[in-house]
Design a protein around this motif. Structure first.
Motif, PDB file in Angstrom:
ATOM      1  N   LYS A  35      26.365  28.581  28.536  1.00  0.00           N
ATOM      2  CA  LYS A  35      26.016  29.956  29.636  1.00  0.00           C
ATOM      3  C   LYS A  35      27.554  31.343  30.518  1.00  0.00           C
ATOM      4  CE  LYS A  35      21.983  30.067  28.253  1.00  0.00           C
ATOM      5  NZ  LYS A  35      21.159  31.077  27.927  1.00  0.00           N
ATOM      6  N   CYS A  36      28.292  29.594  30.266  1.00  0.00           N
ATOM      7  CA  CYS A  36      29.338  30.445  31.307  1.00  0.00           C
ATOM      8  C   CYS A  36      30.846  30.854  30.636  1.00  0.00           C
ATOM      9  CB  CYS A  36      29.148  29.113  32.680  1.00  0.00           C
ATOM     10  SG  CYS A  36      27.323  28.706  32.969  1.00  0.00           S
ATOM     11  N   CYS A  39      32.548  33.536  30.242  1.00  0.00           N
ATOM     12  CA  CYS A  39      33.682  34.812  30.615  1.00  0.00           C
ATOM     13  C   CYS A  39      34.591  33.518  31.872  1.00  0.00           C
ATOM     14  CB  CYS A  39      33.094  35.248  32.033  1.00  0.00           C
ATOM     15  SG  CYS A  39      31.802  36.100  31.070  1.00  0.00           S
ATOM     16  N   HIS A  40      34.516  32.040  31.722  1.00  0.00           N
ATOM     17  CA  HIS A  40      35.291  31.613  32.695  1.00  0.00           C
ATOM     18  C   HIS A  40      35.379  30.110  32.210  1.00  0.00           C
ATOM     19  CE1 HIS A  40      33.470  32.975  36.724  1.00  0.00           C
ATOM     20  NE2 HIS A  40      31.670  32.851  36.286  1.00  0.00           N
ATOM     21  N   LEU A  54      36.928  41.440  32.145  1.00  0.00           N
ATOM     22  CA  LEU A  54      36.121  41.337  33.719  1.00  0.00           C
ATOM     23  C   LEU A  54      36.987  41.080  34.968  1.00  0.00           C
ATOM     24  CD1 LEU A  54      32.683  39.686  32.078  1.00  0.00           C
ATOM     25  CD2 LEU A  54      33.563  42.764  32.583  1.00  0.00           C
ATOM     26  N   VAL A  56      38.161  38.166  35.777  1.00  0.00           N
ATOM     27  CA  VAL A  56      36.788  36.515  36.418  1.00  0.00           C
ATOM     28  C   VAL A  56      38.329  35.650  36.566  1.00  0.00           C
ATOM     29  CG1 VAL A  56      35.409  34.306  35.879  1.00  0.00           C
ATOM     30  CG2 VAL A  56      35.497  36.700  34.747  1.00  0.00           C
ATOM     31  N   LYS A  57      37.904  35.561  38.247  1.00  0.00           N
ATOM     32  CA  LYS A  57      39.148  34.490  39.415  1.00  0.00           C
ATOM     33  C   LYS A  57      39.301  33.522  38.466  1.00  0.00           C
ATOM     34  CE  LYS A  57      38.956  37.169  43.263  1.00  0.00           C
ATOM     35  NZ  LYS A  57      37.039  37.259  42.803  1.00  0.00           N
ATOM     36  N   VAL A  64      38.401  31.753  44.840  1.00  0.00           N
ATOM     37  CA  VAL A  64      37.784  30.638  44.337  1.00  0.00           C
ATOM     38  C   VAL A  64      37.251  28.939  45.160  1.00  0.00           C
ATOM     39  CG1 VAL A  64      36.367  29.661  41.928  1.00  0.00           C
ATOM     40  CG2 VAL A  64      37.664  31.668  42.244  1.00  0.00           C
ATOM     41  N   MET A  72      28.514  28.439  45.448  1.00  0.00           N
ATOM     42  CA  MET A  72      28.517  28.922  43.883  1.00  0.00           C
ATOM     43  C   MET A  72      27.256  29.269  43.330  1.00  0.00           C
ATOM     44  SD  MET A  72      30.907  26.951  42.845  1.00  0.00           S
ATOM     45  CE  MET A  72      33.435  27.642  43.108  1.00  0.00           C
ATOM     46  N   THR A  76      25.492  32.925  41.454  1.00  0.00           N
ATOM     47  CA  THR A  76      25.882  32.295  40.153  1.00  0.00           C
ATOM     48  C   THR A  76      23.574  32.677  40.340  1.00  0.00           C
ATOM     49  OG1 THR A  76      26.361  31.001  39.921  1.00  0.00           O
ATOM     50  CG2 THR A  76      25.565  30.908  38.341  1.00  0.00           C
ATOM     51  N   MET A  80      27.441  38.071  40.809  1.00  0.00           N
ATOM     52  CA  MET A  80      28.238  38.822  41.589  1.00  0.00           C
ATOM     53  C   MET A  80      29.293  39.664  41.105  1.00  0.00           C
ATOM     54  SD  MET A  80      30.919  35.984  43.017  1.00  0.00           S
ATOM     55  CE  MET A  80      32.675  36.405  43.742  1.00  0.00           C
ATOM     56  N   MET A  83      29.086  39.828  36.921  1.00  0.00           N
ATOM     57  CA  MET A  83      28.558  38.446  36.511  1.00  0.00           C
ATOM     58  C   MET A  83      26.463  38.879  36.934  1.00  0.00           C
ATOM     59  SD  MET A  83      29.169  34.475  37.232  1.00  0.00           S
ATOM     60  CE  MET A  83      28.273  34.308  38.964  1.00  0.00           C
ATOM     61  N   TYR A  86      21.503  34.852  37.289  1.00  0.00           N
ATOM     62  CA  TYR A  86      20.512  33.809  36.610  1.00  0.00           C
ATOM     63  C   TYR A  86      19.188  33.266  36.964  1.00  0.00           C
ATOM     64  CZ  TYR A  86      24.739  33.976  33.274  1.00  0.00           C
ATOM     65  OH  TYR A  86      26.093  34.453  32.673  1.00  0.00           O
ATOM     66  N   LEU A  90      17.785  30.908  33.758  1.00  0.00           N
ATOM     67  CA  LEU A  90      18.082  29.552  34.341  1.00  0.00           C
ATOM     68  C   LEU A  90      17.361  28.715  35.175  1.00  0.00           C
ATOM     69  CD1 LEU A  90      22.127  29.221  33.563  1.00  0.00           C
ATOM     70  CD2 LEU A  90      20.760  28.953  31.821  1.00  0.00           C
TER      71      LEU A  90
HETATM   72  C1  HEC Z   1      29.925  37.697  31.849  1.00  0.00           C
HETATM   73  C2  HEC Z   1      30.745  37.138  32.116  1.00  0.00           C
HETATM   74  C3  HEC Z   1      30.193  36.181  32.833  1.00  0.00           C
HETATM   75  C4  HEC Z   1      29.270  34.572  32.767  1.00  0.00           C
HETATM   76  C5  HEC Z   1      28.796  34.524  31.253  1.00  0.00           C
HETATM   77  C6  HEC Z   1      29.696  34.230  33.808  1.00  0.00           C
HETATM   78  N1  HEC Z   1      29.963  34.471  35.185  1.00  0.00           N
HETATM   79 FE1  HEC Z   1      30.430  33.649  36.693  1.00  0.00          FE
HETATM   80  N2  HEC Z   1      31.756  35.277  37.582  1.00  0.00           N
HETATM   81  C7  HEC Z   1      31.573  36.563  36.801  1.00  0.00           C
HETATM   82  C8  HEC Z   1      32.811  36.812  37.349  1.00  0.00           C
HETATM   83  C9  HEC Z   1      33.146  38.858  36.859  1.00  0.00           C
HETATM   84  C10 HEC Z   1      32.613  36.916  38.441  1.00  0.00           C
HETATM   85  C11 HEC Z   1      33.299  37.356  39.882  1.00  0.00           C
HETATM   86  C12 HEC Z   1      34.400  37.586  39.790  1.00  0.00           C
HETATM   87  C13 HEC Z   1      35.687  36.267  40.403  1.00  0.00           C
HETATM   88  O1  HEC Z   1      35.384  36.190  41.754  1.00  0.00           O
HETATM   89  O2  HEC Z   1      35.478  35.274  39.686  1.00  0.00           O
HETATM   90  C14 HEC Z   1      31.588  35.722  38.325  1.00  0.00           C
HETATM   91  C15 HEC Z   1      31.275  34.807  39.738  1.00  0.00           C
HETATM   92  C16 HEC Z   1      31.403  33.239  39.646  1.00  0.00           C
HETATM   93  C17 HEC Z   1      31.334  32.327  40.894  1.00  0.00           C
HETATM   94  C18 HEC Z   1      31.747  32.392  41.900  1.00  0.00           C
HETATM   95  C19 HEC Z   1      33.305  32.139  42.090  1.00  0.00           C
HETATM   96  C20 HEC Z   1      34.548  33.138  41.576  1.00  0.00           C
HETATM   97  O3  HEC Z   1      34.538  32.224  40.568  1.00  0.00           O
HETATM   98  O4  HEC Z   1      34.928  33.609  41.858  1.00  0.00           O
HETATM   99  C21 HEC Z   1      31.044  31.367  40.465  1.00  0.00           C
HETATM  100  C22 HEC Z   1      30.373  30.032  41.094  1.00  0.00           C
HETATM  101  C23 HEC Z   1      30.268  31.541  38.955  1.00  0.00           C
HETATM  102  N3  HEC Z   1      30.811  32.883  38.466  1.00  0.00           N
HETATM  103  C24 HEC Z   1      29.677  30.846  38.000  1.00  0.00           C
HETATM  104  C25 HEC Z   1      29.043  30.935  37.263  1.00  0.00           C
HETATM  105  C26 HEC Z   1      28.646  29.671  36.765  1.00  0.00           C
HETATM  106  C27 HEC Z   1      27.914  28.935  37.018  1.00  0.00           C
HETATM  107  C28 HEC Z   1      28.146  30.878  35.419  1.00  0.00           C
HETATM  108  C29 HEC Z   1      27.113  30.255  33.704  1.00  0.00           C
HETATM  109  C30 HEC Z   1      25.560  29.964  34.642  1.00  0.00           C
HETATM  110  C31 HEC Z   1      28.810  32.030  35.134  1.00  0.00           C
HETATM  111  N4  HEC Z   1      29.383  32.419  36.686  1.00  0.00           N
HETATM  112  C32 HEC Z   1      28.685  32.597  33.929  1.00  0.00           C
HETATM  113  C33 HEC Z   1      31.653  36.304  34.694  1.00  0.00           C
HETATM  114  C34 HEC Z   1      31.045  35.771  34.248  1.00  0.00           C
END
Ligand code: HEC
Length: 107
Positions: A35-36, A39-40, A54, A56-57, A64, A72, A76, A80, A83, A86, A90
């Motif tokens: 799921k994550c 992007c991450h 996107l 993503v940091k 972060v 966090m 999620t 955010m 994103m 969820y 989930l």
């Molecule tokens: C479609 C792409 C995508 C998916 C899939 C995704 N994220 Fe993100 N997520 C992002 C974006 C865009 C941000 C906000 C920008 C940033 O600050 O990174 C973010 C931010 C976050 C943050 C806040 C801290 C940070 O990195 O800025 C957390 C924690 C996080 N995501 C966890 C998760 C988790 C856990 C999952 C899976 C359940 C998930 N993400 C799935 C795109 C995604």
């Protein structure tokens, strides 16, 4: 059972448990991967095509690093920026485990 046999049994069992624990995936690993990760990134570095698109940091970003585990989980759950939330997709436990997995990349 002789004492010797008994100690072999105990030793075998201990080794078996140690191996099983070492090989088992952490609970969040599968969720994170499914799921994550797209992007991450594999290790939270957001090096994927979608992650870059996107913006993503990476987990090494100071923004972060400021996040607590609870913040966090909230991000999620409720979403955010780009994103999606969820919550409802989930379980709370899956979200927490995936966040714990994500945070393990920060170290
Ligand atoms: C479609 C792409 C995508 C998916 C899939 C995704 N994220 Fe993100 N997520 C992002 C974006 C865009 C941000 C906000 C920008 C940033 O600050 O990174 C973010 C931010 C976050 C943050 C806040 C801290 C940070 O990195 O800025 C957390 C924690 C996080 N995501 C966890 C998760 C988790 C856990 C999952 C899976 C359940 C998930 N993400 C799935 C795109 C995604």
């Amino acid at each position: 059972m002789t004492n010797k046999t008994r100690s072999y049994v105990v030793l075998t069992l201990a080794l078996y448990l140690a191996c099983a624990a070492g090989l088992a995936q952490s609970p969040g690993e599968a969720t994170y991967k499914a799921k994550c990760q797209s992007c991450h990134g594999v290790a939270g570095m957001a090096e994927t095509t979608v992650g870059k698109a996107l913006k993503v940091k990476p987990v090494t970003d100071p923004e972060v690093k400021k996040f607590t585990e609870a913040a966090m989980i909230e991000a999620t759950r409720s979403g955010m920026g780009k994103m999606q939330p969820y919550k409802g997709k989930l379980s709370d436990a899956e979200i927490k485990d995936a966040v714990v997995r994500f945070r393990s990349f920060m170290k």
